[in-house]
Design a protein around this motif. Sequence first.
Motif, short mmCIF file in Angstrom:
data_model
loop_
_atom_site.label_atom_id
_atom_site.label_comp_id
_atom_site.label_asym_id
_atom_site.label_seq_id
_atom_site.Cartn_x
_atom_site.Cartn_y
_atom_site.Cartn_z
N VAL A 111 52.63 -0.30 34.97
CA VAL A 111 52.07 -0.98 36.14
C VAL A 111 50.69 -1.56 35.82
CG1 VAL A 111 53.33 0.41 37.83
CG2 VAL A 111 51.09 1.19 37.02
N LYS A 112 50.19 -1.33 34.58
CA LYS A 112 48.84 -1.77 34.23
C LYS A 112 48.78 -2.40 32.84
CE LYS A 112 46.45 1.62 37.19
NZ LYS A 112 45.46 2.72 37.22
N THR A 113 49.68 -3.34 32.57
CA THR A 113 49.62 -4.06 31.30
C THR A 113 48.52 -5.12 31.39
OG1 THR A 113 51.95 -3.69 30.76
CG2 THR A 113 50.88 -5.57 29.73
N SER B 281 47.17 -4.18 26.21
CA SER B 281 46.95 -2.76 26.46
C SER B 281 47.61 -2.34 27.77
CB SER B 281 45.44 -2.47 26.58
OG SER B 281 44.72 -2.99 25.49
N GLU B 282 48.18 -1.16 27.80
CA GLU B 282 48.70 -0.60 29.04
C GLU B 282 47.70 0.47 29.48
OE1 GLU B 282 49.65 1.54 31.21
OE2 GLU B 282 50.97 0.28 32.40
N GLN C 235 47.09 4.30 28.36
CA GLN C 235 45.92 4.44 27.50
C GLN C 235 44.93 5.49 28.01
OE1 GLN C 235 43.56 0.86 27.28
NE2 GLN C 235 41.86 1.86 26.24
N LEU C 236 44.63 5.44 29.31
CA LEU C 236 43.51 6.20 29.84
C LEU C 236 43.90 7.41 30.67
CD1 LEU C 236 41.34 3.14 30.90
CD2 LEU C 236 41.12 4.51 28.82
N GLU C 237 45.15 7.45 31.14
CA GLU C 237 45.54 8.53 32.04
C GLU C 237 46.57 9.49 31.45
OE1 GLU C 237 46.51 6.98 35.97
OE2 GLU C 237 45.28 5.21 35.57
N TYR C 238 47.29 9.05 30.41
CA TYR C 238 48.37 9.88 29.88
C TYR C 238 47.96 10.72 28.69
CZ TYR C 238 51.84 7.33 32.71
OH TYR C 238 52.57 6.79 33.73
N SER C 239 46.81 10.43 28.08
CA SER C 239 46.45 11.13 26.85
C SER C 239 44.97 10.98 26.61
CB SER C 239 47.23 10.56 25.66
OG SER C 239 46.76 11.10 24.44
N ALA C 240 44.39 11.91 25.84
CA ALA C 240 42.99 11.80 25.44
C ALA C 240 42.81 10.72 24.39
CB ALA C 240 42.49 13.14 24.90
N GLY D 210 48.78 3.57 24.98
CA GLY D 210 48.63 2.32 25.70
C GLY D 210 48.37 1.12 24.81
N LYS D 211 48.33 1.36 23.51
CA LYS D 211 47.99 0.28 22.58
C LYS D 211 49.12 -0.07 21.62
CE LYS D 211 43.56 -0.45 23.61
NZ LYS D 211 42.96 -1.79 23.88
#
Length: 283
Positions: free
Chosen positions: A121-123, A160-161, A165-170, A175-176
Amino acid sequence: MKLLRVGEPGAEIPAVLDGDGTVFGITDVTADVDVAFLASGGVDRVREALAAGTLPRLEVEGRRIGAPVSRPGKVVCVGLNYRDHAEETGAAVPERPVVFMKDASTVVGPYDPVRIPRGSVKTDWEVELAVVIGTQARYLASPAEAAGHIAGYAISNDVSEREFQLEYSAQWDLGKSCETFNPLGPWLVTPDEAGDPQALGLRLSVNGEVRQDGDTKNMIFDVAYLVWYLSQYMVLRPGDVINTGTPAGVALGLPGTPYLRAGDVVELSIDGLGTQRQTLINA
């Protein structure tokens, strides 16, 4: 000099574009613009053949343009390398380069479709100056040595997603590294023709609306510094690609701006390096 690759995926023909805009095939010089070509002084051989007038013309009208470098060994990315981009995302301006890796298989042609990942939802988009390494760089003594290891420059879209990138993993990798997330090209422009890498305007629009309009002079860490810095921590080899960061104007930093959806068209340009155009489709 501008190097390019023409043809369907996996069957690209290497070529060179001269100053008059004429394309010549270089299969008599090399089978491809790849690691072996760059490592063996292939750029100089093409330059000599072009000057000698021995290369055959190549018709490219209506044909696919591939990424200008075949199968890069790695894609090294630098995040938050423009002050305005760091500020728009709410991140602190970094004291050292923010470095992450991107799956090299994400590299596709400059006009190939970009696939929105399933569940995305954030590409997002990111126009960037890409540096292509020409000779091995290992523990460079200073940034002044960097220029001798650069084969050329190209346009890169560091797609980038942001949720991945920012919410699923450190880490940023999820996301890249989605498929098709690094359109590259259309050309590999040699340093003598590209000019000062810190004096290039770069722009990106979505569906005709300008989103990014920046200049490489505003990088926090310049190209020479980045090549030197990265060489202290990894061996940079011929064909490796460095994405040097993006200016302000990404969806992440523009509240209310929609992220990319199927059917959207993204267009990118960098002074002297050409243009890209991608249509978004669902994976």
